[in-house]
Design a protein around this motif. Structure first.
Motif, PDB file in Angstrom:
ATOM      1  N   GLY A 272       7.170  -0.536   2.469  1.00  0.00           N
ATOM      2  CA  GLY A 272       6.361  -0.379   1.260  1.00  0.00           C
ATOM      3  C   GLY A 272       5.019  -1.083   1.384  1.00  0.00           C
ATOM      4  N   GLU A 274       3.381  -1.726   4.047  1.00  0.00           N
ATOM      5  CA  GLU A 274       2.527  -0.991   4.993  1.00  0.00           C
ATOM      6  C   GLU A 274       1.712   0.065   4.273  1.00  0.00           C
ATOM      7  OE1 GLU A 274       4.759  -0.901   9.340  1.00  0.00           O
ATOM      8  OE2 GLU A 274       4.977   0.796   7.968  1.00  0.00           O
ATOM      9  N   ARG A 275       2.348   0.690   3.334  1.00  0.00           N
ATOM     10  CA  ARG A 275       1.699   1.811   2.646  1.00  0.00           C
ATOM     11  C   ARG A 275       0.491   1.375   1.839  1.00  0.00           C
ATOM     12  NH1 ARG A 275       6.947   4.337  -0.053  1.00  0.00           N
ATOM     13  NH2 ARG A 275       5.443   5.403  -1.357  1.00  0.00           N
ATOM     14  N   VAL A 276       0.443   0.119   1.472  1.00  0.00           N
ATOM     15  CA  VAL A 276      -0.693  -0.357   0.676  1.00  0.00           C
ATOM     16  C   VAL A 276      -1.308  -1.586   1.324  1.00  0.00           C
ATOM     17  CG1 VAL A 276       0.006   0.625  -1.533  1.00  0.00           C
ATOM     18  CG2 VAL A 276       0.908  -1.603  -0.822  1.00  0.00           C
ATOM     19  N   CYS A 277      -1.197  -1.682   2.611  1.00  0.00           N
ATOM     20  CA  CYS A 277      -1.623  -2.915   3.305  1.00  0.00           C
ATOM     21  C   CYS A 277      -3.093  -3.225   3.075  1.00  0.00           C
ATOM     22  CB  CYS A 277      -1.298  -2.824   4.787  1.00  0.00           C
ATOM     23  SG  CYS A 277      -2.024  -1.415   5.607  1.00  0.00           S
ATOM     24  N   MET A 278      -3.910  -2.206   3.009  1.00  0.00           N
ATOM     25  CA  MET A 278      -5.348  -2.469   2.866  1.00  0.00           C
ATOM     26  C   MET A 278      -5.669  -3.035   1.488  1.00  0.00           C
ATOM     27  SD  MET A 278      -7.035   0.706   4.803  1.00  0.00           S
ATOM     28  CE  MET A 278      -5.887   1.622   5.791  1.00  0.00           C
ATOM     29  N   PHE A 279      -4.963  -2.563   0.502  1.00  0.00           N
ATOM     30  CA  PHE A 279      -5.187  -3.130  -0.825  1.00  0.00           C
ATOM     31  C   PHE A 279      -4.702  -4.570  -0.867  1.00  0.00           C
ATOM     32  CE2 PHE A 279      -7.097   0.299  -2.706  1.00  0.00           C
ATOM     33  CZ  PHE A 279      -6.336   1.462  -2.734  1.00  0.00           C
ATOM     34  N   GLU A 405       2.935  -3.322  -6.538  1.00  0.00           N
ATOM     35  CA  GLU A 405       2.357  -2.094  -7.097  1.00  0.00           C
ATOM     36  C   GLU A 405       1.637  -2.393  -8.397  1.00  0.00           C
ATOM     37  OE1 GLU A 405       4.919   1.583  -6.987  1.00  0.00           O
ATOM     38  OE2 GLU A 405       4.598   1.487  -9.149  1.00  0.00           O
ATOM     39  N   ILE A 408      -1.624  -4.463  -7.704  1.00  0.00           N
ATOM     40  CA  ILE A 408      -2.694  -3.666  -7.101  1.00  0.00           C
ATOM     41  C   ILE A 408      -3.264  -2.695  -8.130  1.00  0.00           C
ATOM     42  CG2 ILE A 408      -3.199  -1.872  -5.401  1.00  0.00           C
ATOM     43  CD1 ILE A 408      -1.078  -3.238  -3.601  1.00  0.00           C
TER      44      ILE A 408
END
Lengths: 421, 511, 378
Positions: A272, A274-279, A405, A408
């Motif tokens: 999970g 990984e899917r939003v790592c940049m945020f 989630e 972010i």
């Protein structure tokens, strides 16, 4: 030091009510002027259990301050039994009748034989102390009804310190149960989110688990009376604290932690993340303020700092518990100064000066959040402008993703023009 | 926000306010105490700050605003009375608290609000307030709830009375200011949104050469309150003790839009219907008469009325022949407004269950009769239903060919699932219903919009069980309501003894 | 607001989770398609670009494409390379087929022409699936199984929704064979093994083709929002396959907030989106009792949509992140539910919007959006 006080927490009444209301077949009688009763109803009705509000008033009126209101209380007890057939009726004596000297214990005693439900009374005058004292006392009083068990079940634990009106409480409990069940550990009774029979049956457990230190008094009494040991665990926010939680419980029960299971859970969190790592990179080091009850706020602050890399530059404990002073020392550098039950005006001033970009708090921080232009994540009691009816937790492994989630999204949904204003 | 053809506006605010609107409080399952009412008033005065003389609970809990739950009272400092203070008294704390409140917040008014502990221990709040006032740079007023008898809402009435008595008309040179001759104050209940709803009224009065001295509460400050005694007349929503006091002390007349006082003498139901073309005309006439502007008023009323009626005649064309089922009672969309809209009221539904714990049978009968009289005056001949079950209602509604039921969203789903369209009056009442000639036009547009909504739905709400009598509530809440009204009955001065059927209540929990 | 054929083709193609998409376009198109996909899938970067520049526009992009194919094959460990030719190569007349045929790569290569101006996003999706159908292998039918057609990997809450729908169908005795387009190449190849195709909003042409060539029947269903919508969805499939299941749902969560549900009844709202929009409008209207004042599809005139919303009583807007602008202007909340959502992430996969659970999550989201609106939490 200032005398006037804009309080971050309520009085003993609310603490007691929060504990007792967690007994699912209880009725709480507010023996008070209408305002206290209305306040309790509002706090419950503005939550996520609108069809399960079990609070009534004794009907105290103005003239009762002269003549006494014990008769009203006994009528309320009678009516509670006939209308609702509860397992437990609790009468909470508030400021006005307490000062006048209504003998609520006497009233309850005189009705014991007539009323099948268990009767409980508590003095909860507003001047007697803050909410957390009421919570501890009420939970401890519930031990009076517990039935000793000769051979408590092994691998069964009680969870102490759950409050059903915390936001996401249902989801958190579901997640905690799931994690424990995966390790072969069953939850016997939750204090307090259980029927009265389940409360009575609490001694059928090998261990009491005190979450975040809330309900410690109850755990101590149970140790004395029923020989049930207790451990204090963190509230399981994030991967580390959830793992620590499982390890503490399992080890105390003499069980091995299934490391493969933990790895699998952590992998799911990792997938999970990984899917939003940049945020997550984007919000790293973001300065935040955390305001909440002792049993939650310390652990939340540590998670935010340790695992999300947020900079907790302000931590306020709105409501203490018996462990608060220990927790201040144990911060591991994850938070700086801690403010214990600060005056709201002073707290708001400090937060305004702290330059935070996000506030973790209750609905009562909404105005402040708006003033300083920092999004508010509602995690602390009371939350009266958000509901939670799904089982999405904030605690546990799954809760880690849900919380990420939420955090972010609170940032990226902002409109730049509004922020720049 | 949308401007539709009638000029009415709708915004997210409506939904936001509505979201909290169905909490069954205000006499149904609970009554907020005096502190909440006093806080409501203090909050409506921009440069005033409350000081709650009591323990922390009274300050914390009261942050939840029962009148507007979406808008908490964020600032509620208190004197933090503890058990020692309850024994030895809290006057010293109060004195210190007033000074600190001033130093911290720099308000122009501190409203000291007493609580159960401070009331019962007998703190001399009056003396403390009086003595410390000179040491702080602002007005200090105290409210105990004892000034206004049984007037409701107690907290609000008492606090406003306190301001009038201790500040505005206290005989220290106040209460006798230079008059703003020929002017009126329009003072509405703070949650009724004066700013939105009195603009038209002010305009009509202006045309009648009646000036508006002050409008409250709309960004009202303390200095605005001091200007209130300059007017010749106070116009309020309903009878207000503070207005009566201002009349006594400063000769500022008072006029109540909802004429309860006069109704009890004259028994004219139209006195309780101040909205719509006819109702508003009457209100303007009466105000003009009190202000000595009868002659001018007639011409203005005639002109404004004509303009409005011309537009109304266009807008209501599509509503000809539309039948509606309306709600009777003391609140709600007035029947005369439906008359203005050109619809026919085919069914009139009266629900008296909530009133039964507070009003005598005679009073309840009077309310029902009053509604029927009003219907007759408006030219309707509705079938009257008193406390019907939902099944009974649906039967009559369908039989009468009713097109639209006036139903708040607490019960709208019960009709929609049966294929009956509904119109929620709450939004109209909060945001549009007012004295003036425009709101019937807005009502027409809203009724037309309602007629375009789906006739049948399968709402999630209809999956829930609702009480057969109080069908805006689930059985559990209906029981809470019964319990509340039963337990608080039988106090000195009550005219009604509540006799609830305890045996008939469905009890029990799922264990 | 429609993305055009290129976007549709990209979305369909990138749904093959172990394929790599090579966009034969200038950098902007590549970035645009990718950015909407990566909001909640930042680790899933399986696409590349031929980076067409002015030189390619003048002299042709075939060389660039050839080189990109070779490099992509080296760089990515993938069984399938999907080439999508966008607007520029379509206008200048690049012979993509010839280039594809001229290289020998480890990965299988397929190409499709999808100039944005040649059709809508749905057209691109449909045609892409038709092209991809060539990858399918004949398979033995798995009784009681279905393919779900119509998904894209960058649909909002796609993982959560698929998880929920799969569970719902499993409870009804129906197994999901392949989810198109959110499946591996292997799963896509064995799509013909299903007993039934269920088309949710798009992919009808593929379903038609599979019916014609493989005799695989299909059902067209609305996206399963709401309790009613979901029950209808499950019933229809269960009936078609003869599993005879009566779906059950729990109303307890709705009881817990029934006072708020009361008050939100009759709230005027507007909805815009792709095929999800109609199903959402039906849920809002039929089950929550909202008044849907304006309902539009992405293909409709956006300006006209904005005007209609402005002139309506809308107090909540349901759409994509693009509707943030009109929502801010009107000072009303926006609930994001359909593509593209680039200012909201979704990593908690147990909070779908579809299905029975989804009805609860959606209701919670709506209530919270209203109650907590204001300040910095818009």
């Amino acid at each position: 030091m200032s005398l006037i006080y804009d309080p971050p927490q309520d009085c003993k009444l609310v603490g007691a009510m929060r504990a007792i209301h967690g007994v699912r077949d209880s009725i709480t009688i507010i023996h008070a002027r209408p305002g206290c009763h209305c306040g309790m109803i509002l706090l419950k009705a503005l939550g996520s259990n609108q069809n399960d509000v079990r609070v009534i008033s004794s009907g105290f009126r103005a003239h009762d301050t002269v003549y006494g209101a014990e008769k009203r209380l006994s009528a309320a007890i009678q009516l509670s039994h006939e209308y609702f057939e509860p397992g437990l009726i609790a009468a909470l004596n508030c400021s006005a009748p307490a000062i006048m000297g209504d003998d609520i214990e006497g009233v309850a005693s005189s009705m014991e034989e007539k009323i099948p439900a268990a009767l409980m009374t508590m003095e909860t005058g507003g001047y007697e102390g803050p909410a957390w004292i009421g919570y501890e006392e009420a939970l401890a009083k519930l031990t009076d009804y517990m039935i000793p068990v000769e051979r408590p079940s092994a691998d069964r634990i009680n969870l102490i310190g759950i409050k059903t009106d915390d936001i996401n409480a249902g989801g958190d409990l579901t997640e905690i149960r799931r994690i424990l069940k995966d390790h072969g550990i069953e939850v016997n009774t939750v204090l307090a989110d259980a029927s009265f029979d389940e409360i009575k049956n609490s001694p059928d457990a090998s261990l009491n688990v005190v979450l975040g230190g809330d309900g410690l008094e109850c755990a101590k009494v149970m140790r004395e009376r029923f020989d049930i040991p207790y451990i204090i665990t963190p509230y399981p926010f994030g991967v580390k604290k959830t793992t620590e939680f499982v390890e503490l419980v399992a080890n105390r029960l003499g069980r091995k932690v299934d490391s493969e299971l933990i790895e699998r859970e952590v992998k799911l969190v990792k997938d999970g993340i990984e899917r939003v790592c940049m945020f997550l990179q984007g919000i790293y080091d973001m300065p935040v303020a955390v305001i909440g009850e002792s049993g939650r706020a310390f652990d939340l602050a540590e998670f935010l700092s340790d695992e999300l890399g947020l900079n907790v530059c302000f931590l306020a404990i709105s409501s203490k518990n018996h462990l608060t002073s220990n927790r201040i020392e144990d911060g591991n550098g994850h938070f700086g100064d801690v403010f214990i039950e600060p005056d709201r005006f002073e707290m708001n001033d400090l937060i305004k000066g702290a330059g935070v970009s996000m506030i973790f708090g209750s609905t009562f921080e909404k105005h402040l959040s708006s003033e300083i232009g920092a999004p508010l994540i509602r995690v602390s009691y009371p939350v009266i402008d958000e509901v939670s009816i799904t089982d999405a937790p904030y605690a546990g492994f799954r809760g880690t993703l849900h919380l990420c989630e939420t955090i972010i999204n609170a940032v990226i949904t902002q409109n730049i023009e509004e922020i720049e204003e | 926000m949308a401007d539709n053809e009638s000029g009415s506006r709708s915004s997210f605010l409506t939904s936001f306010v509505k979201a909290y609107g169905t909490l069954p409080l205000h006499g149904i399952t609970a009554i907020p105490g005096k502190i909440s009412g006093a806080l409501m008033l203090t909050d409506a005065i921009e440069d005033a700050v409350p000081l709650i003389h009591g323990p922390v609970g009274c300050a914390f809990q009261r942050k939840v605003n029962p009148f507007k739950p979406h808008s908490p009272f964020y600032t509620t400092p208190c004197t933090n009375l503890n058990d020692t203070d309850v024994v030895y008294g809290g006057e010293e704390k109060l004195e210190q608290g007033i000074k600190e409140t001033y130093q911290r917040y720099h308000p122009n008014l501190i409203m000291v609000i007493t609580t159960c502990p401070s009331d019962l221990i007998g703190d001399d709040v009056e003396a403390v307030t009086r003595d410390v006032s000179s040491e702080v740079g602002c007005d200090v007023v105290y409210s105990t709830g004892d000034f206004v008898g049984r007037s409701k809402p107690v907290g609000y009435q008492d606090a406003f009375y306190a301001i009038t008595d201790q500040m505005l008309c206290n005989g220290d040179g106040n209460g006798d200011p230079e008059r703003n001759e020929g002017s009126v104050n329009i003072v509405t209940f703070p949650i009724h949104g004066a700013g939105i709803k009195v603009a038209e009224m002010a305009s009509v009065l202006g045309d009648m050469e009646i000036g508006v001295n002050k409008v409250c509460f709309d960004h009202t400050r303390v200095e605005d309150l001091y200007d209130l005694p300059k007017a010749d007349l106070n116009i309020t929503d309903f009878p207000m003790q503070w207005a009566k006091l201002m009349d006594e002390r400063s000769d500022v007349g008072c006029y109540e839009i909802l004429g309860w006082g006069r109704y009890s003498e004259e028994k004219d139901p139209e006195l309780l219907s101040p909205y719509g073309i006819g109702g508003s005309s009457r209100v303007f006439r009466e105000i003009a008469e009190m202000m000595g502007k009868d002659g001018k008023a007639e011409e203005v009323i005639r002109r404004r009325r004509k303009e409005a009626e011309e537009r109304l005649s266009k807008v209501r064309k599509d509503l000809k022949g539309v039948k509606i089922a309306a709600l009777g009672g003391l609140h709600g969309v007035g029947l005369n407004l439906f008359k203005d809209a050109g619809v026919d009221v085919s069914v009139l539904i009266c629900r008296t269950q909530i009133m039964e714990s507070r009003l005598t049978e005679e009073a309840i009968k009077e309310i029902v009769d009053m509604n029927m009289n009003l219907a007759e005056i408006c030219g309707f001949d509705p079938e009257a239903l008193v406390n019907p079950t939902i099944e009974e209602e649906i039967k009559v509604i369908k039989r009468s060919g009713t097109d639209l039921v006036i139903a708040p969203s607490t019960s709208a789903h019960l009709y929609n699932r049966e294929g009956v369209r509904t119109f929620d009056p709450t939004s109209f009442m909060i945001h549009h219903q007012r004295v003036g000639f425009e709101c019937p036009i807005e009502l027409c547009q809203m009724l037309k919009d309602a007629l375009k909504t789906p006739q049948r739905r399968t709402p999630l709400l209809s999956m829930l069980e609702h009480d057969s009598q109080m069908h805006n509530m689930t059985p559990h809440w209906a029981k809470l309501s019964l319990a509340f009204n039963l337990l608080r009955s039988d106090a000195i001065g009550d005219r009604v003894k509540v006799d609830a059927d305890i045996g008939g209540a469905e009890g029990g929990f799922d264990r | 607001m429609d993305g055009g054929k290129f976007f549709g083709a990209f979305r369909a193609s990138s749904g093959i989770t172990d394929a790599v998409v090579l966009n034969h376009v200038p950098v902007g198109c590549n970035w645009g398609a990718a950015i909407f996909k990566t909001t909640s899938n930042q680790f899933d970067m399986r696409h590349a670009c031929t980076v067409m520049h002015e030189r390619e526009i003048v002299f042709g992009g075939e060389d660039a494409l050839r080189e990109a194919l070779i490099r992509a094959d080296e760089l990515y460990d993938t069984p399938l390379l999907l080439v999508i030719a966008g607007d520029a190569p379509s206008i200048i007349g690049d012979d993509v087929e010839a280039v594809v045929n001229s290289v020998t790569l480890d990965a299988e290569v397929m190409w499709m022409e999808a100039a944005g101006f040649k059709g809508s996003m749905m057209d691109g999706y449909e045609e892409a699936l038709l092209r991809l159908a060539g990858l399918m292998k004949e398979s033995e039918t798995i009784q009681g199984s279905v393919n779900l057609i119509g998904f894209s990997p960058d649909d909002f809450k796609v993982d959560a929704d698929v998880k929920e729908i799969k569970q719902l169908l499993l409870d009804a005795g129906v197994e999901v064979n392949t989810v198109i387009s959110k499946c591996s190449l292997e799963e896509f190849r064995r799509a013909p093994a299903a007993e039934l195709n269920v088309v949710l909003g798009q992919g009808t042409l593929l379903a038609e083709q599979m019916k014609k060539e493989l005799g695989l029947p299909y059902l067209k269903m609305d996206y399963p929002y709401g309790l009613d919508g979901t029950a209808h969805f499950v019933n229809a499939i269960s009936e078609e396959l003869g599993t005879g299941h009566e779906p059950e749902f729990d109303i307890e969560p709705f009881k817990r907030v029934y006072l708020y549900l009361h008050e939100l009844y009759g709230t005027p709202v507007s909805v815009i989106g792709d095929f999800h929009a109609e199903a959402m409008a039906n849920f809002l209207d039929g089950e929550l009792g909202f008044n849907v004042e304006v309902s539009a599809r992405n293909e409709d005139d956006y300006f006209a949509f904005e005007e209609e919303v402005r002139n309506s009583n809308t107090t909540i807007l349901f759409g994509s992140s693009f509707e943030q602008n009109i929502a801010e202007t009107l000072n009303i909340p926006l609930i994001r539910f359909c593509y593209p959502v680039f200012d909201n992430v979704c990593v908690y996969d147990d909070a779908p919007y579809a299905g029975f659970r989804g009805a609860v999550c959606l209701t919670e989201a709506i209530i919270n959006t209203v109650m907590s609106y204001g300040g910095m939490n818009k």
